[in-house]
Write a protein that holds these residues in place. Structure first.
Motif, short mmCIF file in Angstrom:
data_model
loop_
_atom_site.label_atom_id
_atom_site.label_comp_id
_atom_site.label_asym_id
_atom_site.label_seq_id
_atom_site.Cartn_x
_atom_site.Cartn_y
_atom_site.Cartn_z
N THR A 240 70.43 -35.45 94.82
CA THR A 240 69.03 -35.00 94.82
C THR A 240 68.23 -35.84 93.84
OG1 THR A 240 69.39 -33.41 93.02
CG2 THR A 240 69.76 -32.64 95.29
N LEU A 262 63.05 -39.10 103.94
CA LEU A 262 62.99 -38.27 102.74
C LEU A 262 61.70 -38.55 101.97
CD1 LEU A 262 66.64 -38.74 101.42
CD2 LEU A 262 65.69 -36.77 102.64
N ARG A 263 61.16 -37.50 101.36
CA ARG A 263 59.98 -37.69 100.54
C ARG A 263 60.40 -37.84 99.07
NH1 ARG A 263 57.40 -32.23 101.54
NH2 ARG A 263 59.64 -31.84 101.48
N GLU A 266 59.64 -35.05 96.32
CA GLU A 266 59.98 -33.70 96.81
C GLU A 266 61.45 -33.58 97.22
OE1 GLU A 266 57.47 -35.52 97.69
OE2 GLU A 266 55.61 -34.41 97.36
N ASP A 267 61.94 -34.56 97.97
CA ASP A 267 63.33 -34.48 98.44
C ASP A 267 64.31 -35.25 97.56
OD1 ASP A 267 62.30 -33.06 100.63
OD2 ASP A 267 61.87 -34.95 101.69
N LEU A 268 63.78 -36.21 96.85
CA LEU A 268 64.64 -37.04 96.00
C LEU A 268 63.84 -37.48 94.77
CD1 LEU A 268 67.44 -38.62 95.87
CD2 LEU A 268 66.11 -40.60 96.64
#
Lengths: 333, 333
Positions: A240, A262-263, A266-268
């Motif tokens: 993450t 992936l954002r 937000e995602d990473l």
DNA sequence: CTGAAAGCGCTTACAG
DNA sequence: CTGAAAGCGCTTACAG
């Protein structure tokens, strides 16, 4: 001829043509001819005189107002990272009345007749033969941000890589991340190892495991970041958060994340290392560990000058403090 | 004394202390003392000798193997843009056996005793007084990417700004955009004006109107792009595409767009200018007009050397071709 | 191929 | 404060 028979040390006094002529058993005129590459000298004589000139570290005399002192800075590339270091040397040089000659590493051995006060290299020290010649000529060599452990003949200036690696990782841990990956430079590079061990130390102290495959060391470039980032994100479970050991690689990892849909953040979450101008201009703006590149350049130059003046140096290797800069690319898990 | 009475032209032959001594009516010893800043010289004598030294362009003789030739490159900043130009000068210099001394503009007037072959400045020519001294000393001055129209005493090297501005705009037009805004550098800068007129020319040729407020010229920096981008996006109707006259400003505009919740390139296309490393590492990767910065540096250095050797130059201003590089930040309307 | 000798451009200790 | 003179480090035309 007070210098003859002094043992292996060549006299401190600058050698003149007369010194060399006496040593070679030829006339001053002949030495002069060798020096000026005239053709009317026997090959054997020429070779002997050349060797003696070299051994005595002969340099032509300076006349008139002293030539402005110069320090040579050698680089391979000239990206944002190197530029910031060089800027530091130029400014410190200006303050000391010394100008900076920037050359590429491919330029061949440093010209000892050029009257340089010192040589500053980035990342790698000169080849052993070069270094020996430099040392013999009394020219100090300072390596900035050494990739490998500096040898005994050079002084070096770098950042606190271990502490920087720790603080980046602690930042991600404090944000609640546990699946934190390390995306590093060349496996064998000392700077990479120190940053990675900083990462490991922080993970261990927080009692968070480093999952299998979570440490990759493709290199410090953008493309390395794209490649390494893709590898990390293909893992299961996927991280993450990624701590990249340089900004370029961090941007590459962001690119890899976006390519997977992936954002960031937000995602990473992504944290870099360096704080070069790309970190500020990217979007999202990069959270990163600031290296005092400018100051490293300045310290390198001042150290080089001090060594060249024969002063004692406190430490053969100095590390300047890094600092975490929190921007937008890292977010709570 | 063959040089006396030759009219206003100072002899071509290098002046020696004897030349100056004869002109001043003092001994060679006295001239030597002035040169070495010794105290035992009457102020009036010192002033006279100084003036004559200057007038005759006295430079100390070089002995032994010729000193390696140097060219000085002056910069203010050292970001990716400047670095790429400097790299070009260093590489061209290495090929010509000339080394490059990089200095900051704040370093004060160029030291004429330093034996420079030429001066290369970025963006701006030296101040008039400096320039006059340089010209008197026969030192050529080359300006790279002049911000303003170069004066008669300098040679300059730049990109094809007008053509570049046109191609960027044509690209956006060909994508179907009609509400295209221009985000430029300083209004008074020649490079900005040429890029803007390239933009206008393309719009006009396509019979597409430039809407009110669609041309802003805050500057070439990242912050200028953020500011100008915000202004453009606040317009009604808002542009669907922005041509930014430099990459940094383009990234600033992207930041401004994201701050408004716009996606790039889906909601807004952005084209930059320069193609520095940030263009490749940003995300989305920037569509931009590539300036041949590396080559501009090389041409500047070779031109400087040619001028310094007394050769004729074809053109006092050369423009090197730009090229559109299509990446991810521009999309069909 | 070598070097004695003349000479060049500069500096400096010293006498005035 | 000035300069004649000695000297230094180097180069070069020339004799051998």
């Amino acid at each position: 001829m007070p210098d003859i028979g002094r043992g292996d040390a060549v006299s401190r006094r600058r050698a003149t043509l007369a010194t060399i002529a006496a040593a070679a058993g030829v006339s001053v005129a002949t030495v002069s001819k060798v020096l000026n590459d005239r053709s009317d000298v026997a090959p054997a004589t020429r070779a002997l005189v050349r060797a003696l000139l070299h051994e005595h570290g002969y340099v032509p005399p300076r006349r008139g107002p002293a030539q402005p002192a110069t320090v040579e800075v050698r680089v391979d590339e000239l990206s944002a990272y190197e530029s910031e270091i060089i800027k530091g040397t130029i400014e410190a040089g200006a303050a000391a009345g010394v100008s900076v000659v920037v050359t590429k590493r491919t330029a061949g051995p440093l010209d000892l007749t050029a009257g340089r006060r010192a040589l500053i290299t980035l990342f790698e020290e000169p080849a052993p033969a070069q270094l020996a010649a430099l040392t013999r000529a009394g020219l100090p060599v300072v390596v900035v941000d050494p990739l490998y452990l500096p040898g005994a003949l050079v002084t070096s200036v770098g950042p606190t890589n271990f502490a920087g690696g720790m603080s980046a990782t602690q930042h991600l841990l404090s944000l609640g991340h546990r699946r934190i990956a390390y995306l590093g430079g060349p496996a064998t590079a000392a700077s990479n190892q120190a940053r990675m061990h900083g990462y490991r130390a922080a993970m261990e102290a927080a009692d968070v495991p480093v999952l299998p495959g979570y440490v990759v060391t493709p290199g410090y470039c953008y493309r390395d970041g794209v490649r390494g980032g893709a590898a990390l994100l293909g893992l299961s479970p996927a991280p993450t958060a990624v701590f990249a050991a340089c900004d370029e690689a961090a941007l590459g990892a962001i690119h890899a994340a976006r390519a997977r849909g992936l954002r960031v953040p937000e995602d990473l979450s992504v944290v870099g290392f360096d704080d070069t101008e790309v970190a500020f201009m990217s979007s999202p703006r990069l959270t990163t560990v600031r290296q005092p590149l400018h100051e490293m350049g300045g310290v390198a130059l001042r150290t080089a000058l001090r060594l060249s003046a024969g002063e004692e140096i406190d430490s053969r290797h100095v590390e300047l403090a890094t600092e975490l800069v929190v921007r937008e690319s890292s977010l709570a898990a």
